[in-house]
Design a protein around this motif. Structure first.
Motif, PDB file in Angstrom:
ATOM      1  N   UNK A  31       0.823  -1.205   0.000  1.00  0.00           N
ATOM      2  CA  UNK A  31       0.000   0.000   0.000  1.00  0.00           C
ATOM      3  C   UNK A  31       0.858   1.257   0.000  1.00  0.00           C
ATOM      4  N   UNK A  32       1.951   1.241   0.765  1.00  0.00           N
ATOM      5  CA  UNK A  32       2.858   2.394   0.782  1.00  0.00           C
ATOM      6  C   UNK A  32       3.536   2.580  -0.571  1.00  0.00           C
ATOM      7  N   UNK A  33       3.941   1.471  -1.196  1.00  0.00           N
ATOM      8  CA  UNK A  33       4.564   1.540  -2.526  1.00  0.00           C
ATOM      9  C   UNK A  33       3.548   2.065  -3.545  1.00  0.00           C
ATOM     10  N   UNK A  34       2.315   1.574  -3.476  1.00  0.00           N
ATOM     11  CA  UNK A  34       1.268   2.027  -4.398  1.00  0.00           C
ATOM     12  C   UNK A  34       1.027   3.524  -4.243  1.00  0.00           C
ATOM     13  N   UNK A  35       1.017   4.007  -3.015  1.00  0.00           N
ATOM     14  CA  UNK A  35       0.816   5.436  -2.779  1.00  0.00           C
ATOM     15  C   UNK A  35       1.909   6.256  -3.451  1.00  0.00           C
ATOM     16  N   UNK A  36       3.155   5.824  -3.310  1.00  0.00           N
ATOM     17  CA  UNK A  36       4.246   6.551  -3.969  1.00  0.00           C
ATOM     18  C   UNK A  36       4.074   6.526  -5.485  1.00  0.00           C
ATOM     19  N   UNK A  69       8.718  -3.806  -3.687  1.00  0.00           N
ATOM     20  CA  UNK A  69       8.797  -3.087  -4.958  1.00  0.00           C
ATOM     21  C   UNK A  69       7.469  -3.214  -5.689  1.00  0.00           C
ATOM     22  N   UNK A  70       7.114  -2.156  -6.380  1.00  0.00           N
ATOM     23  CA  UNK A  70       5.896  -2.183  -7.178  1.00  0.00           C
ATOM     24  C   UNK A  70       6.096  -1.438  -8.468  1.00  0.00           C
ATOM     25  N   UNK A  71       5.236  -1.758  -9.415  1.00  0.00           N
ATOM     26  CA  UNK A  71       5.265  -1.028 -10.679  1.00  0.00           C
ATOM     27  C   UNK A  71       3.875  -0.963 -11.278  1.00  0.00           C
ATOM     28  N   UNK A  84       3.310  -6.202  -7.457  1.00  0.00           N
ATOM     29  CA  UNK A  84       4.165  -5.996  -6.296  1.00  0.00           C
ATOM     30  C   UNK A  84       4.953  -7.252  -5.981  1.00  0.00           C
ATOM     31  N   UNK A  85       6.124  -7.052  -5.388  1.00  0.00           N
ATOM     32  CA  UNK A  85       6.920  -8.173  -4.895  1.00  0.00           C
ATOM     33  C   UNK A  85       7.656  -7.719  -3.644  1.00  0.00           C
ATOM     34  N   UNK A  86       7.624  -8.541  -2.607  1.00  0.00           N
ATOM     35  CA  UNK A  86       8.366  -8.289  -1.372  1.00  0.00           C
ATOM     36  C   UNK A  86       9.435  -9.365  -1.254  1.00  0.00           C
ATOM     37  N   UNK A  87      10.667  -8.898  -0.964  1.00  0.00           N
ATOM     38  CA  UNK A  87      11.801  -9.811  -0.882  1.00  0.00           C
ATOM     39  C   UNK A  87      12.543  -9.622   0.441  1.00  0.00           C
ATOM     40  N   UNK A  88      12.941 -10.737   1.035  1.00  0.00           N
ATOM     41  CA  UNK A  88      13.792 -10.705   2.224  1.00  0.00           C
ATOM     42  C   UNK A  88      15.230 -10.555   1.726  1.00  0.00           C
ATOM     43  N   UNK A  89      15.942  -9.503   2.201  1.00  0.00           N
ATOM     44  CA  UNK A  89      17.293  -9.240   1.699  1.00  0.00           C
ATOM     45  C   UNK A  89      18.378  -9.371   2.772  1.00  0.00           C
ATOM     46  N   UNK A  90      18.008  -9.222   4.040  1.00  0.00           N
ATOM     47  CA  UNK A  90      18.941  -9.386   5.158  1.00  0.00           C
ATOM     48  C   UNK A  90      18.215 -10.156   6.250  1.00  0.00           C
ATOM     49  N   UNK A  91      18.926 -11.095   6.879  1.00  0.00           N
ATOM     50  CA  UNK A  91      18.337 -11.874   7.976  1.00  0.00           C
ATOM     51  C   UNK A  91      19.217 -11.792   9.226  1.00  0.00           C
ATOM     52  N   UNK A  92      18.592 -11.813  10.395  1.00  0.00           N
ATOM     53  CA  UNK A  92      19.378 -11.847  11.632  1.00  0.00           C
ATOM     54  C   UNK A  92      20.001 -13.235  11.811  1.00  0.00           C
ATOM     55  N   UNK A  93      21.119 -13.295  12.529  1.00  0.00           N
ATOM     56  CA  UNK A  93      21.805 -14.566  12.795  1.00  0.00           C
ATOM     57  C   UNK A  93      22.047 -14.731  14.291  1.00  0.00           C
ATOM     58  N   UNK A  94      20.964 -14.951  15.066  1.00  0.00           N
ATOM     59  CA  UNK A  94      21.112 -15.101  16.515  1.00  0.00           C
ATOM     60  C   UNK A  94      21.934 -16.333  16.902  1.00  0.00           C
ATOM     61  N   UNK A  95      22.102 -17.269  15.959  1.00  0.00           N
ATOM     62  CA  UNK A  95      22.917 -18.457  16.232  1.00  0.00           C
ATOM     63  C   UNK A  95      24.401 -18.095  16.352  1.00  0.00           C
ATOM     64  N   UNK A  96      24.800 -16.941  15.782  1.00  0.00           N
ATOM     65  CA  UNK A  96      26.188 -16.485  15.876  1.00  0.00           C
ATOM     66  C   UNK A  96      26.341 -15.589  17.099  1.00  0.00           C
TER      67      UNK A  96
END
Length: 126
Positions: A31-36, A69-71, A84-96
């Motif tokens: 919705x935020x991407x669509x507004x922009x 991202x949207x177009x 629209x597409x939402x992608x995970x680009x960074x993940x936390x590593x609590x195991x480290x």
């Protein structure tokens, strides 16, 4: 025309056990991407009318960085069809350790959607 935002999911976004984020959060980002996109296209925020399809493809957790991202794919008199597409680009590593994170070599698509927004003719400025 495309628009993109990147947001880190916080503990306040976690809704289920295991710090799982509610899928509706991805729709909020869309919705935020669509507004922009509407502001760039028409000079007005417009209104989201409907989703034709929504697919949740992978879980999202607190601490994940999500890129949404949207177009605009089709322009009518007042309607604007978008994908629209939402992608995970960074993940936390609590195991480290508690502050370790990894940038993913390949983003993980977590959600995709197609929807329609409307900007009434009298509000279009472009």
């Amino acid at each position: 025309m495309k628009a993109l935002i990147r947001v880190r999911m916080g503990m306040h976004d976690a809704h289920y056990g295991g710090n799982l984020v509610d899928g509706a959060k991805m729709l909020q980002l869309f919705g935020d991407v669509a507004t922009e996109l509407l502001i760039r296209q028409d000079g007005d925020e417009g209104l989201f009318v409907a989703y034709e399809s929504v697919e949740f493809k992978a879980p999202v957790y607190a601490g994940d960085y999500i890129e949404a991202e949207g177009e605009i794919t089709k322009i009518g008199n007042s309607s604007r069809k978008m994908k629209f597409e939402a992608r995970k680009v960074i993940i936390p590593r609590p195991d480290i350790n508690e502050s370790a994170c990894d940038v993913l070599e390949e983003p993980i698509v977590v959600c995709s959607a197609v929807g329609t927004c409307v900007v009434p003719k009298e509000k279009q400025r472009r």
